[in-house]
Design a protein around this motif. Structure first.
Motif, mmCIF file in Angstrom:
data_model
loop_
_atom_site.group_PDB
_atom_site.id
_atom_site.type_symbol
_atom_site.label_atom_id
_atom_site.label_comp_id
_atom_site.label_asym_id
_atom_site.label_seq_id
_atom_site.Cartn_x
_atom_site.Cartn_y
_atom_site.Cartn_z
ATOM 1 N N ALA A 56 21.355 -4.868 6.748
ATOM 2 C CA ALA A 56 20.425 -3.993 6.039
ATOM 3 C C ALA A 56 19.676 -3.178 7.077
ATOM 4 N N LEU A 57 19.620 -1.875 6.865
ATOM 5 C CA LEU A 57 18.895 -0.974 7.756
ATOM 6 C C LEU A 57 17.860 -0.223 6.938
ATOM 7 N N THR A 58 16.602 -0.404 7.282
ATOM 8 C CA THR A 58 15.525 0.328 6.620
ATOM 9 C C THR A 58 15.048 1.389 7.592
ATOM 10 N N HIS A 59 15.079 2.631 7.140
ATOM 11 C CA HIS A 59 14.720 3.777 7.973
ATOM 12 C C HIS A 59 13.275 4.188 7.708
ATOM 13 N N ALA A 60 12.716 4.985 8.598
ATOM 14 C CA ALA A 60 11.327 5.411 8.483
ATOM 15 C C ALA A 60 11.084 6.348 7.303
ATOM 16 N N ASN A 61 12.132 6.945 6.751
ATOM 17 C CA ASN A 61 11.967 7.920 5.671
ATOM 18 C C ASN A 61 12.098 7.291 4.281
ATOM 19 N N GLU A 119 0.834 -1.197 0.000
ATOM 20 C CA GLU A 119 0.000 0.000 0.000
ATOM 21 C C GLU A 119 0.870 1.249 0.000
ATOM 22 N N ALA A 120 1.953 1.229 0.782
ATOM 23 C CA ALA A 120 2.826 2.395 0.887
ATOM 24 C C ALA A 120 3.523 2.667 -0.436
ATOM 25 N N ALA A 121 3.948 1.616 -1.130
ATOM 26 C CA ALA A 121 4.650 1.809 -2.399
ATOM 27 C C ALA A 121 3.740 2.480 -3.414
ATOM 28 N N GLU A 122 2.462 2.083 -3.421
ATOM 29 C CA GLU A 122 1.527 2.706 -4.343
ATOM 30 C C GLU A 122 1.309 4.166 -3.979
ATOM 31 N N THR A 178 10.024 -1.926 0.161
ATOM 32 C CA THR A 178 9.552 -0.898 -0.760
ATOM 33 C C THR A 178 9.458 0.421 0.006
ATOM 34 N N ALA A 179 9.017 1.462 -0.661
ATOM 35 C CA ALA A 179 8.856 2.764 -0.010
ATOM 36 C C ALA A 179 7.922 2.647 1.195
ATOM 37 N N ASP A 180 8.201 3.410 2.224
ATOM 38 C CA ASP A 180 7.405 3.477 3.454
ATOM 39 C C ASP A 180 7.328 2.150 4.206
ATOM 40 N N HIS A 181 8.328 1.307 4.022
ATOM 41 C CA HIS A 181 8.414 0.043 4.767
ATOM 42 C C HIS A 181 8.675 0.369 6.238
ATOM 43 N N VAL A 182 8.192 -0.468 7.127
ATOM 44 C CA VAL A 182 8.464 -0.257 8.546
ATOM 45 C C VAL A 182 9.973 -0.334 8.781
ATOM 46 N N PRO A 183 10.494 0.473 9.699
ATOM 47 C CA PRO A 183 11.934 0.424 9.982
ATOM 48 C C PRO A 183 12.357 -0.977 10.429
ATOM 49 N N THR A 184 13.478 -1.425 9.893
ATOM 50 C CA THR A 184 13.968 -2.777 10.157
ATOM 51 C C THR A 184 15.488 -2.773 10.174
ATOM 52 N N VAL A 185 16.058 -3.593 11.043
ATOM 53 C CA VAL A 185 17.492 -3.861 11.025
ATOM 54 C C VAL A 185 17.628 -5.369 10.890
#
Length: 195
Positions: free
Chosen positions: A126-131, A51-54, A91-98
């Motif tokens: 891999a680090l996924t940030h909130a932005n 949903e966030a990617a769209e 994808t875009a707007d993925h929840v932050p993850t390490v």
């Protein structure tokens, strides 16, 4: 500056207070991340990555090795990461993850209809940030197209021989086991079944 030895008993109330403050902060952060706390009078919402990617389009992606940056803040549609707990897509707007990476294939989708760009990575993080930004850092990476299956097979057999020749429980045996695991994963990435 304190010169006398620190007494654990005399510092106990201070330590308890520090412990309570840290625990309160961690509880607040975890509740906020779960979307249970309101920030600036606006309820935080959590979206599924599809949903966030769209909703927002591409994400920012950085892919770094110790000796070079393969991508630095590049706009991509999706990255599939070989996490130690399992492969997952970002994808875009993925929840932050390490996540710790296991040896495997990192796939980068540019969103222009072309095939995914694939790299074999030996491990990393891999680090996924909130932005909508994801950073992948690996000690080594090679394009999947550049891997020679014959070299992988011979390296796998050499690692097995080193493992068998090493003293049980030794550093040499542990290093050989790592070589076996990495070459097995690399072989699987290029279509080999190594046992």
């Amino acid at each position: 500056v304190r010169t006398e030895p620190i007494s654990i008993a005399s510092d106990l109330p201070t330590r308890r207070l520090s412990f309570l403050i840290v625990n309160m902060a961690l509880n607040f952060v975890s509740r906020r991340a779960a979307g249970l706390v309101r920030s600036n009078n606006v309820a935080m919402t959590r979206m599924f990555s599809s949903e966030a990617a769209e909703a927002s389009g591409n994400m920012s992606f950085s892919f770094n090795l110790p000796h070079e940056s393969i991508y630095l803040n590049a706009k991509v549609a999706q990255v599939i990461v070989p996490g130690a707990g399992g492969e997952y897509g970002v994808t875009a707007d993925h929840v932050p993850t390490v996540a710790q990476l296991k040896p495997g294939v990192l796939q980068i989708m540019h969103g222009d209809g072309s095939d995914a760009e694939k790299f074999f990575v030996s491990g990393g993080f891999a680090l996924t940030h909130a932005n909508s930004a994801t950073d992948v850092t690996c000690p080594e990476a090679v394009r999947l197209d550049d891997i020679d299956p014959n070299a992988v097979s011979s390296n796998f057999e050499a690692a097995k021989a080193s493992y068998a020749a090493a003293e049980v429980g030794s550093i040499a045996q542990a290093e050989a086991q790592i070589e076996i695991d990495v070459n097995r994963a690399m072989g699987a990435a290029v279509g080999l079944s190594l046992v």
